[in-house]
Write an enzyme that holds these catalytic residues in place. Structure first.
Site, short mmCIF file in Angstrom:
data_model
loop_
_atom_site.label_atom_id
_atom_site.label_comp_id
_atom_site.label_asym_id
_atom_site.label_seq_id
_atom_site.Cartn_x
_atom_site.Cartn_y
_atom_site.Cartn_z
N ASP A 36 0.83 -1.21 0.00
CA ASP A 36 0.00 0.00 0.00
C ASP A 36 0.87 1.26 0.00
O ASP A 36 1.66 1.48 0.92
CB ASP A 36 -0.90 -0.02 1.24
CG ASP A 36 -2.07 0.95 1.13
OD1 ASP A 36 -1.87 2.08 0.64
OD2 ASP A 36 -3.17 0.58 1.54
N HIS A 54 -2.58 -0.27 -2.70
CA HIS A 54 -3.80 0.38 -2.24
C HIS A 54 -4.88 0.30 -3.32
O HIS A 54 -4.60 0.40 -4.50
CB HIS A 54 -3.48 1.84 -1.92
CG HIS A 54 -4.60 2.59 -1.29
ND1 HIS A 54 -4.91 2.48 0.06
CD2 HIS A 54 -5.50 3.46 -1.81
CE1 HIS A 54 -5.92 3.26 0.33
NE2 HIS A 54 -6.32 3.87 -0.78
#
Length: 230
Positions: A168, A199
């Site tokens: 992420d 993400h």
């Protein structure tokens, strides 16, 4: 599916409501990313309605600009999304979501049970709503900022899933480690880490969409809803 009006103490705001074909079932509060109640959020609602749930996605940016619908496809939209994110009042947003959750439970045909699912900013908010409401279950997809709100977990009593993208770009490895360390032994929280995905791996048609990780996370999410919202 129609937009509905939600009455809050600071004013009225809208929400996208998708309803199951048979007119009955549990409720799911869908909490938006920083791009507003856009096509992707509405798609998530429609998918949940097809699975038998009342799915409501409230407009939590209404105090800044009602009706925002952005994508992740241009620099201009990213810039506007971050402006809205930076101007967002977290406490008031949680309040709006608690009101929306209460409304969802009273919609004609809803069985009185309702959970949450949130993405990005919404992932953080799903976690906070789990801590501050009577949600029957909560699911957080790649929530940003949970590592700064770990103490909130002390009041979480209902089943809560955290889907964490290991690559992420908005949640550092350090933040992920902190979340796993502090929350992995929580009796009501279940953490799933997804390797090699970034993400927003579950954002339909998004830049980082990963079909394998998205399918696995959805399977776990729907199992949680089936167990707690029937």
């Amino acid at each position: 599916m129609p937009d509905i009006t939600i009455n809050g103490p600071d004013g009225d705001f809208s929400g996208y409501l998708a309803t199951p074909a048979n007119g009955s079932g549990g409720g799911v509060l869908v909490i938006q990313e920083i791009f507003g109640v856009n096509k992707d959020m509405r798609s998530h609602c429609d998918h949940l309605a097809a699975a038998g749930y009342f799915a409501l996605c409230p407009d939590i940016f209404w105090r800044q600009e009602p009706g925002i619908q952005l994508t992740d496809q241009s620099e201009e939209e990213w810039a506007r999304a971050f402006e809205l994110y930076q101007g967002f009042d977290l406490e008031k947003g949680v309040g709006d979501l608690r009101i929306s959750l209460a409304l969802l439970k009273t919609i004609d045909g809803c069985n009185g049970k309702a959970g949450t699912v949130g993405f990005c900013l919404g992932g953080l908010l799903a976690y906070l709503v789990a801590a501050q409401s009577d949600a029957d279950c909560s699911v957080s997809y790649y929530g940003v900022g949970i590592d700064e709100q770990l103490s909130a977990a002390s009041t979480i009593k209902s089943p809560t899933l955290l889907h964490i993208a290991e690559e992420d770009g908005f949640v550092s490895k350090e933040a992920q480690a902190k979340i796993n360390e502090k929350l992995s032994n929580h009796s009501s929280i279940e953490i799933h880490n997804y390797p090699n995905v970034d993400h927003a791996f579950a954002r339909h048609n998004g830049l980082n969409f990963d079909s394998t990780a998205a399918a696995l996370a959805e399977e776990r999410t729907m199992a949680c809803f089936a167990a707690n919202l029937s």
